[in-house]
Enzyme design. Structure first.
Site, mmCIF file in Angstrom:
data_model
loop_
_atom_site.group_PDB
_atom_site.id
_atom_site.type_symbol
_atom_site.label_atom_id
_atom_site.label_comp_id
_atom_site.label_asym_id
_atom_site.label_seq_id
_atom_site.Cartn_x
_atom_site.Cartn_y
_atom_site.Cartn_z
ATOM 1 N N ARG A 1 0.592 5.011 42.335
ATOM 2 C CA ARG A 1 1.766 4.952 42.554
ATOM 3 C C ARG A 1 2.470 6.042 43.228
ATOM 4 N NH1 ARG A 1 4.299 5.363 38.561
ATOM 5 N NH2 ARG A 1 2.774 5.534 36.885
ATOM 6 N N TYR B 1 -0.521 -0.774 47.588
ATOM 7 C CA TYR B 1 -0.924 -0.519 46.418
ATOM 8 C C TYR B 1 -0.124 -0.785 45.119
ATOM 9 C CZ TYR B 1 -4.416 0.820 42.666
ATOM 10 O OH TYR B 1 -5.295 0.876 41.843
ATOM 11 N N GLY B 2 -0.585 -1.615 44.161
ATOM 12 C CA GLY B 2 0.119 -2.002 43.031
ATOM 13 C C GLY B 2 1.215 -1.883 42.870
ATOM 14 N N LYS C 1 6.908 -3.035 38.442
ATOM 15 C CA LYS C 1 7.606 -1.929 38.160
ATOM 16 C C LYS C 1 9.098 -1.838 38.772
ATOM 17 C CE LYS C 1 4.569 -0.631 35.411
ATOM 18 N NZ LYS C 1 3.423 -0.146 35.600
ATOM 19 N N HIS D 1 8.593 -0.158 29.278
ATOM 20 C CA HIS D 1 7.163 -0.002 29.513
ATOM 21 C C HIS D 1 6.185 -0.316 28.505
ATOM 22 C CE1 HIS D 1 3.766 2.466 31.916
ATOM 23 N NE2 HIS D 1 3.802 1.332 31.899
ATOM 24 N N SER E 1 1.622 5.701 31.611
ATOM 25 C CA SER E 1 0.595 4.961 32.424
ATOM 26 C C SER E 1 -0.766 5.343 32.342
ATOM 27 C CB SER E 1 0.926 5.316 33.911
ATOM 28 O OG SER E 1 2.150 4.397 34.180
ATOM 29 N N ALA E 2 -1.915 4.469 31.942
ATOM 30 C CA ALA E 2 -3.433 4.924 31.653
ATOM 31 C C ALA E 2 -3.313 5.629 30.617
ATOM 32 C CB ALA E 2 -3.765 5.607 32.994
ATOM 33 N N CYS E 3 -2.714 5.026 29.450
ATOM 34 C CA CYS E 3 -2.415 5.816 28.161
ATOM 35 C C CYS E 3 -2.896 4.815 26.853
ATOM 36 C CB CYS E 3 -1.487 6.725 27.912
ATOM 37 S SG CYS E 3 -1.158 8.018 28.870
ATOM 38 N N ASN F 1 -5.509 -1.633 26.457
ATOM 39 C CA ASN F 1 -6.527 -1.667 25.346
ATOM 40 C C ASN F 1 -6.091 -1.972 24.002
ATOM 41 O OD1 ASN F 1 -9.564 -0.364 26.093
ATOM 42 N ND2 ASN F 1 -7.736 0.366 27.716
ATOM 43 N N ASP G 1 1.977 -4.526 29.630
ATOM 44 C CA ASP G 1 2.389 -3.726 30.352
ATOM 45 C C ASP G 1 4.287 -3.651 30.390
ATOM 46 O OD1 ASP G 1 1.846 -1.177 32.030
ATOM 47 O OD2 ASP G 1 2.902 -2.360 33.817
ATOM 48 N N ASN H 1 -8.185 5.516 39.007
ATOM 49 C CA ASN H 1 -7.216 4.386 39.061
ATOM 50 C C ASN H 1 -7.327 3.058 39.315
ATOM 51 O OD1 ASN H 1 -4.510 3.456 38.346
ATOM 52 N ND2 ASN H 1 -3.721 3.743 40.272
ATOM 53 N N ARG I 1 -8.368 -0.792 39.885
ATOM 54 C CA ARG I 1 -7.945 -1.870 38.775
ATOM 55 C C ARG I 1 -8.405 -3.193 39.043
ATOM 56 N NH1 ARG I 1 -3.100 -0.059 35.752
ATOM 57 N NH2 ARG I 1 -2.940 2.427 36.401
ATOM 58 N N PHE J 1 -9.783 2.779 20.411
ATOM 59 C CA PHE J 1 -10.193 1.223 20.652
ATOM 60 C C PHE J 1 -9.923 0.394 19.567
ATOM 61 C CE2 PHE J 1 -12.141 4.199 23.819
ATOM 62 C CZ PHE J 1 -11.398 3.794 25.042
ATOM 63 N N GLY J 2 -11.024 -0.211 19.180
ATOM 64 C CA GLY J 2 -11.239 -1.197 17.924
ATOM 65 C C GLY J 2 -10.458 -0.539 16.798
ATOM 66 N N ASN K 1 -8.442 1.318 16.296
ATOM 67 C CA ASN K 1 -6.955 1.580 16.217
ATOM 68 C C ASN K 1 -6.351 0.670 15.276
ATOM 69 O OD1 ASN K 1 -7.038 3.996 18.026
ATOM 70 N ND2 ASN K 1 -6.432 2.650 19.739
HETATM 71 P P1 GTP Z 1 -1.245 1.386 32.779
HETATM 72 O O1 GTP Z 1 -1.553 0.127 33.418
HETATM 73 O O2 GTP Z 1 -1.452 2.342 33.901
HETATM 74 O O3 GTP Z 1 0.083 1.092 32.530
HETATM 75 O O4 GTP Z 1 -2.180 1.931 31.627
HETATM 76 P P2 GTP Z 1 -2.258 1.512 30.239
HETATM 77 O O5 GTP Z 1 -1.506 2.064 29.427
HETATM 78 O O6 GTP Z 1 -2.464 -0.070 30.146
HETATM 79 O O7 GTP Z 1 -3.777 2.027 29.970
HETATM 80 P P3 GTP Z 1 -5.333 1.480 29.568
HETATM 81 O O8 GTP Z 1 -5.274 0.684 28.280
HETATM 82 O O9 GTP Z 1 -5.671 0.831 30.728
HETATM 83 O O10 GTP Z 1 -6.098 2.741 29.212
HETATM 84 C C1 GTP Z 1 -6.293 3.683 30.212
HETATM 85 C C2 GTP Z 1 -7.455 4.642 29.903
HETATM 86 O O11 GTP Z 1 -7.455 5.102 28.666
HETATM 87 C C3 GTP Z 1 -8.790 3.760 30.095
HETATM 88 O O12 GTP Z 1 -9.627 4.602 30.836
HETATM 89 C C4 GTP Z 1 -9.178 3.533 28.487
HETATM 90 O O13 GTP Z 1 -10.502 3.578 28.301
HETATM 91 C C5 GTP Z 1 -8.607 4.853 27.956
HETATM 92 N N1 GTP Z 1 -8.148 4.498 26.488
HETATM 93 C C6 GTP Z 1 -7.468 3.100 25.817
HETATM 94 N N2 GTP Z 1 -7.268 3.364 24.706
HETATM 95 C C7 GTP Z 1 -8.078 4.588 24.291
HETATM 96 C C8 GTP Z 1 -8.220 5.197 22.604
HETATM 97 O O14 GTP Z 1 -8.008 4.411 21.864
HETATM 98 N N3 GTP Z 1 -8.877 6.126 22.753
HETATM 99 C C9 GTP Z 1 -9.226 6.757 24.026
HETATM 100 N N4 GTP Z 1 -10.122 7.821 23.642
HETATM 101 N N5 GTP Z 1 -9.272 6.146 25.372
HETATM 102 C C10 GTP Z 1 -8.604 5.050 25.558
HETATM 103 C C1 SPV Z 2 1.188 1.937 35.841
HETATM 104 O O1 SPV Z 2 1.076 2.789 36.605
HETATM 105 O O2 SPV Z 2 1.927 1.957 34.721
HETATM 106 C C2 SPV Z 2 0.900 0.654 35.873
HETATM 107 C C3 SPV Z 2 -0.155 0.121 37.402
HETATM 108 O O3 SPV Z 2 0.786 -0.266 35.127
HETATM 109 S S1 SPV Z 2 1.169 0.176 38.475
HETATM 110 O O4 SPV Z 2 1.149 -1.449 38.821
HETATM 111 O O5 SPV Z 2 0.671 0.660 39.909
HETATM 112 O O6 SPV Z 2 2.461 0.641 38.239
HETATM 113 MN MN MN Z 3 2.049 0.541 33.322
#
Ligand code: GTP
Ligand code: SPV
Ligand code: MN
Length: 584
Positions: A63, A201-202, A210, A230, A252-254, A258, A277, A367, A369, A493-494, A496
């Site tokens: 983004r 892209y996305g 979004k 979100h 995002s990506a936090c 998972n 999401d 990033n 996907r 991960f699991g 949690n």
């Molecule tokens: P968006 O799609 O961008 O909104 O991201 P998201 O919030 O769905 O994040 P996602 O679950 O894809 O995780 C993003 C990254 O964080 C990945 O590389 C995961 O492996 C990592 N991650 C997710 N959960 C955990 C966790 O509990 N611990 C750790 N250390 N890393 C994690």
């Molecule tokens: C994010 O960035 O929070 C995503 C991917 O979920 S995107 O569709 O590019 O916004």
């Molecule tokens: Mn997102």
């Protein structure tokens, strides 16, 4: 607005060679994919039936927040955290950008529904695009097709997208056309409409996600007294068979995908996935908060996804999936960092060329996907398509914080929970263009997605809390705290599920907690089978939190008159509790 007239107007402006009204059928999907394969834009995967690999232009991987605009009449209504542009000025700019921009291309018209068809939560959009990649993704991510047009009574959200690269007669197309120098993603919440130019892209190009389901929907939600967030939505069942639903907002990506698909390490516990999401939530007649997932698929981060971290995602993407910017193996499978196997020799990187393992560069873009239908998820929740949504018992906020923030903390009440949401900050990730790892405020994980003044948004959350006596409890989690050597303190991960178990039991008044200056902390967590010292994970340093509070005080100043006094009081009370705590 009459959609037929609108489609004609856009065709007149953009001058495509052909107009294709998408029917949403599998045949249509297959035929568009086959045509992209013949142009070598998509590569079919041998190991995964119905799946394809593609890679983007190197400058079109995430983004682009600096090119994203909220075009409302008054600047103050966009607020200090959004880029604003005067609507008339933006329309003038868009008119000139879009004039003739689809020359030599097909203009696809995509009718789509966000939310289950016929649900009172659901909203309809039509996206016009010149990108066949967008059509394929929208087919997976939304309920798309001609049947949606029949649902349109009076209104729909129009969205116009172009990669921004017209073709001259006879000119050969490039595999991933885009126009990085002229990119703009503009939202007109009062119309409402969405215009996106220059990126394929996305979140920049799949306008249902979004742009509509968060930026436009957040404005509709404020006006109509609901929430567009979100957030993932998961169902969790305890060993006694009792089930609850939890929504969670992380930037995002936090970790949303998972957590939404978590495989519990505690025996007898079960997690099922409603969404990964976005959540649209409103109060039901019983006073409980109900949530739907407006999406129909996952656009998930590939790197880090493995049979160990997220087996359900791995099973979901075993077939009929699209992969963007991962690496390609010589035997035509996909590979990425953290997939759980060594990179095979002869790997093709996300850039489309032979990967040099000694280059120090990742083979897959951070990033990268996958796009896949939610229906393929082995733990797709049976209530995921319930038109009335699922009742939410707890709301979790969280971010990526190497220090300061403990594993989990519970808010004292709704206003304190809204303060949790407002205080989210997180280290930046590759999901958006920017400085990776830099700590930034990301209130409610909505910083890039709130379509109006964030101060008014805080107030909307406070107002929602007055509408019911059965509000979900609110939590803050941090899976990412590190030790002195930079190693994660928590396995994540699991595992949690151990935190989810505490939350589950708190919402039934069954788990104990102790008071701390920042909220209620667990007295203990179920750590059976895990050798972990909780001390560091739960350490609350008065000094660090005083700094945190100071920093928040200066951030909140940004919102001036729009900053709700209730949240400033929450901050003041936090500071008081911290100074008393220090004295003890
Ligand atoms: P968006 O799609 O961008 O909104 O991201 P998201 O919030 O769905 O994040 P996602 O679950 O894809 O995780 C993003 C990254 O964080 C990945 O590389 C995961 O492996 C990592 N991650 C997710 N959960 C955990 C966790 O509990 N611990 C750790 N250390 N890393 C994690
Ligand atoms: C994010 O960035 O929070 C995503 C991917 O979920 S995107 O569709 O590019 O916004
Ligand atoms: Mn997102």
């Amino acid at each position: 607005m009459n959609y037929k007239i609108w489609i004609d107007e856009i065709a007149e402006l953009c001058q495509p060679s052909r107009v294709h009204l998408c029917d949403g059928s599998d045949e249509e999907y297959n035929s568009i994919a086959a045509s992209m394969v013949s142009h070598q834009t998509l590569i079919p995967l041998k190991k995964r039936p119905g799946s394809f690999w593609c890679h983007s232009h190197p400058d079109d991987v995430a983004r682009v927040e600096e090119c994203t605009f909220i075009c409302c009449k008054e600047k103050v209504d966009a607020g200090p955290t959004n880029n604003w542009c005067d609507p008339q000025e933006m329309h003038r700019r868009l008119k000139s950008l879009f004039a003739g921009c689809m020359r030599g291309r097909t203009m696809y018209v995509i009718p789509y529904c966000m939310g289950p068809i016929g649900s009172p939560f659901s909203k309809i959009g039509i996206e016009i695009t010149d990108s066949p990649y967008v059509v394929l993704n929208m087919k997976i991510m939304t309920r798309m097709g001609l049947h949606v047009l029949k649902q349109i009574k009076s209104d729909f959200v129009p969205g116009v997208h172009s990669v921004g690269v017209p073709l001259k007669p006879g000119e050969k197309d490039v595999p991933w056309p885009c126009n990085p120098s002229d990119r703009v993603i503009a939202h007109f919440p009062h119309e409402p409409s969405i215009w996106s130019f220059g990126s394929g892209y996305g979140g920049n190009a799949l306008l249902g996600k979004k742009c509509f389901a968060l930026r436009i929907a957040s404005v509709l939600a404020r006006n109509e007294s609901w929430l567009a967030e979100h957030m993932l939505i998961l169902g969790i069942t305890n060993p006694q068979g009792q089930k609850k639903y939890i929504a969670a907002a992380f930037p995002s990506a936090c970790g949303k995908t998972n957590l939404a698909m978590l495989t519990p390490t505690l025996p007898g516990w079960k997690v099922e996935c409603v969404g990964d999401d976005i959540a649209w939530m409103r109060f039901g007649s019983d006073g409980r908060l109900y949530a739907i997932n407006p999406e129909a698929g996952y656009f998930g981060v590939a790197p880090g996804t493995s049979m160990k971290t997220n087996p359900n995602a791995m099973k979901t993407i075993a077939h009929d999936a699209l992969f963007t910017n991962v690496a390609l193996t010589p035997d035509r499978d996909v590979w990425w960092e953290g997939i759980g196997s060594e990179p095979p020799p002869g790997l093709i990187s996300w850039l489309g060329s032979l990967w040099d393992p000694k280059s120090g560069k990742p083979a897959s873009h951070p990033n990268a996907r996958f796009t896949v239908s939610a229906k393929q998820n082995p733990i797709y929740d049976p209530e995921a398509e319930n038109p009335l949504g699922v009742p939410i018992s707890a709301i979790i906020f969280g971010g990526r914080r190497a220090s300061v923030v403990p594993l989990v903390v519970e808010a004292f009440n709704w206003a304190h929970g809204v303060f949790f949401g407002a205080s989210v900050s997180s280290e930046m990730t590759a999901a958006a263009k920017g400085e990776i790892g830099k700590l930034r405020h990301d209130p409610f994980a909505m910083l890039p997605f709130c379509g109006y003044n964030m101060g008014d948004y805080f107030n909307h959350w406070l107002e929602m809390g007055k509408k019911s006596h059965q509000l979900p409890r609110i939590y803050y989690v941090n899976w990412f705290r590190k030790d002195e050597e930079g190693k994660y303190l928590w396995p994540g991960f699991g595992e949690n599920v151990r935190v989810l178990k505490w939350i589950f039991e708190r919402t039934s008044n069954l788990a104990p907690a102790k008071l701390s200056p920042i909220g209620h902390l667990p007295t203990t967590l179920d750590l059976s089978g895990l050798d972990i010292d909780l001390k560091k994970l739960f350490h609350v340093s008065a000094q660090e939190w005083q700094q945190e509070a100071q920093e928040l005080a200066s951030y909140f100043k940004l919102f001036k008159d729009q900053m709700p006094p209730v949240l400033l009081d929450e901050l003041k009370h936090l500071m008081q509790r911290l100074s008393e705590h220090e004295k003890v």
